[in-house]
Design a protein around this motif. Sequence first.
Motif, PDB file in Angstrom:
ATOM      1  N   GLN A 125      27.029 -78.839   1.108  1.00  0.00           N
ATOM      2  CA  GLN A 125      27.573 -80.096   0.601  1.00  0.00           C
ATOM      3  C   GLN A 125      27.318 -80.300  -0.873  1.00  0.00           C
ATOM      4  O   GLN A 125      26.253 -79.968  -1.384  1.00  0.00           O
ATOM      5  CB  GLN A 125      26.915 -81.233   1.341  1.00  0.00           C
TER       6      GLN A 125
ATOM      7  N   GLY B 172      31.417 -91.339  -8.631  1.00  0.00           N
ATOM      8  CA  GLY B 172      30.428 -91.197  -7.561  1.00  0.00           C
ATOM      9  C   GLY B 172      29.317 -92.188  -7.795  1.00  0.00           C
ATOM     10  O   GLY B 172      29.356 -92.951  -8.764  1.00  0.00           O
TER      11      GLY B 172
ATOM     12  N   GLU C 282      19.967 -76.549   0.670  1.00  0.00           N
ATOM     13  CA  GLU C 282      19.855 -76.298   2.112  1.00  0.00           C
ATOM     14  C   GLU C 282      21.190 -76.371   2.848  1.00  0.00           C
ATOM     15  O   GLU C 282      21.284 -75.977   3.990  1.00  0.00           O
ATOM     16  CB  GLU C 282      18.808 -77.199   2.767  1.00  0.00           C
ATOM     17  N   ASN C 283      22.212 -76.922   2.186  1.00  0.00           N
ATOM     18  CA  ASN C 283      23.528 -76.858   2.833  1.00  0.00           C
ATOM     19  C   ASN C 283      24.616 -76.746   1.766  1.00  0.00           C
ATOM     20  O   ASN C 283      24.332 -76.682   0.576  1.00  0.00           O
ATOM     21  CB  ASN C 283      23.762 -78.025   3.804  1.00  0.00           C
TER      22      ASN C 283
ATOM     23  N   PHE D  83      28.532 -85.558 -12.984  1.00  0.00           N
ATOM     24  CA  PHE D  83      27.718 -84.397 -12.614  1.00  0.00           C
ATOM     25  C   PHE D  83      27.946 -84.099 -11.137  1.00  0.00           C
ATOM     26  O   PHE D  83      28.141 -85.012 -10.335  1.00  0.00           O
ATOM     27  CB  PHE D  83      26.230 -84.696 -12.816  1.00  0.00           C
TER      28      PHE D  83
ATOM     29  N   ILE E 192      27.592 -83.373  -4.002  1.00  0.00           N
ATOM     30  CA  ILE E 192      27.742 -84.809  -4.244  1.00  0.00           C
ATOM     31  C   ILE E 192      28.079 -85.019  -5.705  1.00  0.00           C
ATOM     32  O   ILE E 192      27.392 -84.500  -6.587  1.00  0.00           O
ATOM     33  CB  ILE E 192      26.427 -85.560  -3.933  1.00  0.00           C
ATOM     34  N   MET E 193      29.150 -85.754  -5.952  1.00  0.00           N
ATOM     35  CA  MET E 193      29.490 -86.101  -7.329  1.00  0.00           C
ATOM     36  C   MET E 193      28.722 -87.360  -7.702  1.00  0.00           C
ATOM     37  O   MET E 193      28.683 -88.314  -6.923  1.00  0.00           O
ATOM     38  CB  MET E 193      30.997 -86.332  -7.429  1.00  0.00           C
ATOM     39  N   ILE E 194      28.096 -87.352  -8.864  1.00  0.00           N
ATOM     40  CA  ILE E 194      27.468 -88.584  -9.345  1.00  0.00           C
ATOM     41  C   ILE E 194      28.064 -88.939 -10.704  1.00  0.00           C
ATOM     42  O   ILE E 194      28.532 -88.071 -11.433  1.00  0.00           O
ATOM     43  CB  ILE E 194      25.923 -88.499  -9.422  1.00  0.00           C
TER      44      ILE E 194
ATOM     45  N   LEU F  84      23.135 -79.000  -3.143  1.00  0.00           N
ATOM     46  CA  LEU F  84      21.903 -79.069  -2.371  1.00  0.00           C
ATOM     47  C   LEU F  84      21.677 -77.703  -1.763  1.00  0.00           C
ATOM     48  O   LEU F  84      22.557 -77.177  -1.072  1.00  0.00           O
ATOM     49  CB  LEU F  84      22.068 -80.141  -1.302  1.00  0.00           C
TER      50      LEU F  84
ATOM     51  N   LYS G  87      15.120 -77.778  -3.407  1.00  0.00           N
ATOM     52  CA  LYS G  87      15.694 -77.587  -4.732  1.00  0.00           C
ATOM     53  C   LYS G  87      17.129 -78.083  -4.800  1.00  0.00           C
ATOM     54  O   LYS G  87      17.891 -77.909  -3.851  1.00  0.00           O
ATOM     55  CB  LYS G  87      15.650 -76.084  -5.052  1.00  0.00           C
ATOM     56  N   VAL G  88      17.472 -78.692  -5.905  1.00  0.00           N
ATOM     57  CA  VAL G  88      18.864 -79.113  -6.129  1.00  0.00           C
ATOM     58  C   VAL G  88      19.297 -78.732  -7.551  1.00  0.00           C
ATOM     59  O   VAL G  88      18.458 -78.532  -8.432  1.00  0.00           O
ATOM     60  CB  VAL G  88      19.052 -80.645  -5.961  1.00  0.00           C
ATOM     61  N   ASP G  89      20.591 -78.597  -7.735  1.00  0.00           N
ATOM     62  CA  ASP G  89      21.180 -78.402  -9.061  1.00  0.00           C
ATOM     63  C   ASP G  89      22.035 -79.610  -9.371  1.00  0.00           C
ATOM     64  O   ASP G  89      22.775 -80.089  -8.501  1.00  0.00           O
ATOM     65  CB  ASP G  89      22.105 -77.171  -9.073  1.00  0.00           C
ATOM     66  N   VAL G  90      21.944 -80.105 -10.592  1.00  0.00           N
ATOM     67  CA  VAL G  90      22.782 -81.226 -11.015  1.00  0.00           C
ATOM     68  C   VAL G  90      23.541 -80.740 -12.250  1.00  0.00           C
ATOM     69  O   VAL G  90      23.000 -80.649 -13.349  1.00  0.00           O
ATOM     70  CB  VAL G  90      21.924 -82.472 -11.331  1.00  0.00           C
ATOM     71  N   LYS G  91      24.794 -80.357 -12.025  1.00  0.00           N
ATOM     72  CA  LYS G  91      25.563 -79.641 -13.042  1.00  0.00           C
ATOM     73  C   LYS G  91      26.588 -80.546 -13.720  1.00  0.00           C
ATOM     74  O   LYS G  91      27.365 -81.222 -13.062  1.00  0.00           O
ATOM     75  CB  LYS G  91      26.271 -78.460 -12.359  1.00  0.00           C
TER      76      LYS G  91
ATOM     77  N   ALA H 158      26.140 -82.508  -7.864  1.00  0.00           N
ATOM     78  CA  ALA H 158      24.855 -82.061  -7.315  1.00  0.00           C
ATOM     79  C   ALA H 158      25.085 -81.101  -6.164  1.00  0.00           C
ATOM     80  O   ALA H 158      25.872 -81.384  -5.263  1.00  0.00           O
ATOM     81  CB  ALA H 158      24.054 -83.261  -6.838  1.00  0.00           C
TER      82      ALA H 158
END
Lengths: 140, 140
Positions: A24, A40, A21-22, A15, A26-28, A19, A4-8, A17
């Motif tokens: 970290q 990003g 499971e960890n 946005f 990530i900016m997109i 993750l 599962k991921v969130d993209v806020k 993101a």
Amino acid sequence: MKEKVDVKWQDEMAFEASLHENTQKIMIDAVPAVGGRNLGPRPKTLMLVSLGGCTAMDVISILKKMRVTPDYFNVEVEGELTEEHPKYFHSITVNYIFRGKDLPMDKIEKAVKLSEERYCGVTEMLKKSSKITSNIIVED
Amino acid sequence: MKEKVDVKWQDEMAFEASLHENTQKIMIDAVPAVGGRNLGPRPKTLMLVSLGGCTAMDVISILKKMRVTPDYFNVEVEGELTEEHPKYFHSITVNYIFRGKDLPMDKIEKAVKLSEERYCGVTEMLKKSSKITSNIIVED
């Protein structure tokens, strides 16, 4: 197994993101031409990273089992987008580039083939809409 | 249009992805169970980020044209992997979560539908191998 991921949304086209499971993030972002600020990578670029990373991890772990260790290993992924919406990669080229002394070509070919045909789930998904071509390049 | 990335081996299961359109780099890694050290997201996780980011950018830019600005917007993406190799997401759920005062449900539904059916190239690619389900959740 689930992932599962969130993209806020941050602002404009940026946005973040997360993750699950960890820790970290990530900016997109989009490019300036469509209102982004290039903070990003673009979402579609990440898809190429996903494909390259998936097959690269297969290959390096299969080679490890075969006791083959390259000095250098890079997977170059190039995708070509359709002109019309929805724009997707109609063709993708994957170049597996190795450097090292006396690397066994037969084992390298076998590792790449096993990834492409049996292990890489991202290849499995993308090959239904993209023509995926691959090349093995061994530099001394 | 072409896009290109490099996914370069670091050591063990860690790879560094370079994106040709900007200077950003992304570290990707496997989980400890398969020899990784969790130094970055897994390749398949990035595929979910790619999907979420692609549709999220469509939706926010369509809503902008409709003069609708949510206070909060998050796209939650959950994928379920097959049990057998090649492991890929056989089903994906996309939850579009909005917060804001008096948000117009009809415009939000229209924006999501336009992304899913017309604009999102990542959806276009993944729907050939995944059953993609979506939900719109508006919180006051």
